[in-house]
Write an enzyme that holds these catalytic residues in place. Structure first.
Site, PDB file in Angstrom:
ATOM      1  CG  MET A  88      -1.893  -1.174   1.207  1.00 36.64           C
ATOM      2  SD  MET A  88      -2.853  -1.340   2.750  1.00 36.64           S
ATOM      3  CE  MET A  88      -3.848   0.140   2.687  1.00 36.64           C
ATOM      4  CB  CYS A  89       4.320   1.718  -0.249  1.00 38.38           C
ATOM      5  SG  CYS A  89       5.676   2.916  -0.191  1.00 38.38           S
ATOM      6  N   GLY A  90       3.445   4.237  -1.973  1.00 37.64           N
ATOM      7  CA  GLY A  90       3.655   4.927  -3.243  1.00 37.64           C
ATOM      8  C   GLY A  90       4.702   4.263  -4.110  1.00 37.64           C
TER       9      GLY A  90
END
Length: 217
Positions: A88-90
């Site tokens: 769920m990270c950029g």
């Protein structure tokens, strides 16, 4: 270790991170949220002063994401890029580049090893099964994945404590998708910050030299 591979201090990642995912069985849907990665990193406890002493990475073992031991000694003779990952990270789209790097160099002896971690921003909250399905469905990942692992602080996996002591705290993970390059002999050759794309020149050049043997210390 060659000065060429001296790892640079990990730069703070982009401020935009992503906090919503669709079903792991569908396309990844990411919504922007905001966090302060630099402050998050600063709040992390340092590596334990009692970190294990070892001459090389082959002394350590991870757990496979679907169960069972994953000793790094099985990769003797290969270069290993160890990456702490999150869903769920950029930086999550780097899975695409990591898979491409694996496909490009695996026949030459490269192993890409993903180490899911929930240490930064709570961006890997799911179970091992959820993580594995997410990686396979959304990014066609088939390189090895470890079970969800702590990578910073006193409870960090022994490999990460050793790596922090070996290359210094400045070259430890500050966010998701930090990268360590391990040589064929198990020596720690380099560290790359989260912002270093898998297909960037510093990463691919280091990998190529490690595979040719010139990157070993």
């Amino acid at each position: 270790m060659s000065a060429k591979f001296a790892a640079l201090s990990a730069s703070a990642p982009v401020l935009g991170v992503f906090a919503a995912l669709g079903s792991v069985m569908g396309a990844a849907t990411l919504s922007p949220a905001f966090a302060e990665p630099k402050e998050e990193a600063a709040a992390m406890a340092p590596a334990s002063e009692n970190a294990p002493a070892s001459e090389n990475a082959h002394a350590f073992s991870f757990e496979k994401i679907d169960g069972g031991p994953m000793p790094l000694s099985q990769y003797t003779g290969k270069a290993v890029l160890v990456v702490n990952t999150a869903s769920m990270c950029g930086y999550t789209p780097q899975y695409t580049g990591l898979q491409a790097l694996w496909e490009r160099y695996r026949d030459d002896g490269l192993v890409v090893l993903g180490v899911p971690s929930d240490d930064f921003g709570g961006q890997e909250p799911g179970s091992n099964d959820t993580i594995k399905k997410f990686c396979e469905v959304n990014f066609n990942v088939n390189f090895p994945l470890a079970s969800k692992t702590t990578v910073v602080g006193n409870d960090a996996h022994p490999f990460y404590q050793w790596a922090a002591n070996t290359l210094g705290a400045d070259n430890s993970p500050r966010w998701n998708f930090h990268k360590y390059l391990v040589g064929a002999d198990g020596s720690l050759l380099a560290a790359f910050p989260s912002s270093a794309e898998p297909d960037s020149t510093p990463v691919t050049q280091a990998v190529e030299e490690a595979l040719s043997g010139t990157g070993a210390s």
